[in-house]
Design an enzyme around this catalytic site. Structure first.
Site, short mmCIF file in Angstrom:
data_model
loop_
_atom_site.label_atom_id
_atom_site.label_comp_id
_atom_site.label_asym_id
_atom_site.label_seq_id
_atom_site.Cartn_x
_atom_site.Cartn_y
_atom_site.Cartn_z
N ASP A 7 2.31 -14.47 -4.72
CA ASP A 7 1.76 -13.11 -4.72
C ASP A 7 0.71 -13.09 -3.61
O ASP A 7 -0.42 -13.51 -3.81
CB ASP A 7 1.12 -12.84 -6.10
CG ASP A 7 0.53 -11.45 -6.19
OD1 ASP A 7 0.94 -10.56 -5.43
OD2 ASP A 7 -0.36 -11.25 -7.04
N GLU A 68 6.44 -11.41 -2.78
CA GLU A 68 6.46 -9.97 -2.98
C GLU A 68 6.75 -9.28 -1.65
O GLU A 68 6.19 -9.62 -0.61
CB GLU A 68 5.09 -9.53 -3.51
CG GLU A 68 5.10 -8.15 -4.11
CD GLU A 68 3.75 -7.79 -4.72
OE1 GLU A 68 3.37 -8.45 -5.70
OE2 GLU A 68 3.11 -6.87 -4.22
N ASP A 141 -4.80 -13.95 -12.58
CA ASP A 141 -4.06 -13.23 -11.53
C ASP A 141 -2.93 -14.04 -10.91
O ASP A 141 -2.30 -13.61 -9.95
CB ASP A 141 -4.99 -12.64 -10.47
CG ASP A 141 -5.98 -13.65 -9.94
OD1 ASP A 141 -5.92 -14.81 -10.37
OD2 ASP A 141 -6.82 -13.28 -9.11
#
Lengths: 195, 195
Positions: A7, A68, A141
């Site tokens: 990410d 991503e 996260d």
């Protein structure tokens, strides 16, 4: 299939390594976040992340890197840094001959929760459940990176759909969760009793 | 001061190496464009560029790498690729301890032509003149990378402004050109007789 999900982000870049078996069962292998300080110059920040990615690729030897897909339409103040990090990450994989797959956030959310607009809480809850963890992965996260890795393995697996054994326990769990998240319209909170 | 200027792009990435003396005289050392085919995957395209940058850095050993500062506001269809390439380029320099400087296109145009909104024709003409070339640099789209390298050396050089010798021939040429480009409002064509 071992997948490293990334990410991308300059301040915090989530990393998650997952092994996904032919029966769709996903197992946590590694999870973390590499960050770089605002006090560094941009090239130094990118280098911190590049070196961390190199270490993760060499340590975990993933078969695929899933990242991503970045869109220019999203948050303009951070998108350039995200794109720069994603370029650095992709090259690190390419140098090692590791294929790179890109998925949009909505593809990942749909794969993991059944709802392409699921919120972070639901994604984290599903990742925790799918990886059979007793509590949500830390750092918090990094859950998106794990979701990305699981989603990639599931989305790419033609072999899964041809499974002569019928749906596995994990597939049933997933379908059940998919239905549930649709019914509840993505308003549910993660329930600790799931674990 | 030896500067590698990089005009980042996925399809065509301009590269220009220039030596700039203390008296502001700029000399062409190397120029080229590295491109990557649309037929490759994004990670493979980025790798082609990364390997070329590595080669240029190792071959020319610049003291500084100057790269165009990318803005999210510009052409949305290409900006993500440009940002990804710029991330890859910056890391290549950072790995070698080579400082990275960023300049906006208008800063570069202002430094080289005296007009921050100069068109490509004028920038190329000025680069040709400042490098004392008999014809415009080839490939044509590498002129921006050369302009970036020259602009960086000039903008960063505090030593230049303290020159006890007064303006050099190159500085005079530059000031003259600056005035000229302002007067003509950026409509002039490159004149072959300049060389």
């Amino acid at each position: 299939m071992r997948v490293l999900g990334v990410d991308p982000g300059l301040t915090r870049c989530g990393l998650g390594v997952v092994d996904v078996a032919a029966n769709r069962t996903a197992t946590l292998v590694g999870v973390g976040v590499v960050g770089s300080s605002h006090e560094l110059t941009l090239d130094a920040r990118l280098l911190v992340i590049a070196e961390a990615i190199d270490q993760w690729l060499d340590a975990f030897k993933p078969e695929v890197l899933a990242i991503e897909r970045v869109f220019a339409q999203t948050n303009v103040s951070t998108v350039m840094g995200v794109a720069q990090v994603s370029g650095v990450v992709m090259v690190a994989a390419a140098r090692r001959g590791i294929p790179v797959a890109m998925h949009t956030p909505s593809e990942v959310k749909a794969a993991v929760t059944g709802n392409g607009r699921a919120d972070k809480t639901l994604v984290t809850a599903m990742v925790t459940r799918l990886l059979r963890l007793s509590e949500p992965p830390r750092p918090a996260d990094a859950a998106d990176a794990l979701a990305l890795a699981i989603a990639h393995a599931w989305r790419s697996g033609n072999s899964f759909s041809k499974d002569p054994q019928g749906p596995t326990a994990a597939q049933k769990l997933w379908r059940e969760a998919e239905t549930k998240s649709k019914v509840k319209k993505n308003k549910e909170k993660p329930a600790p009793k799931w674990n």
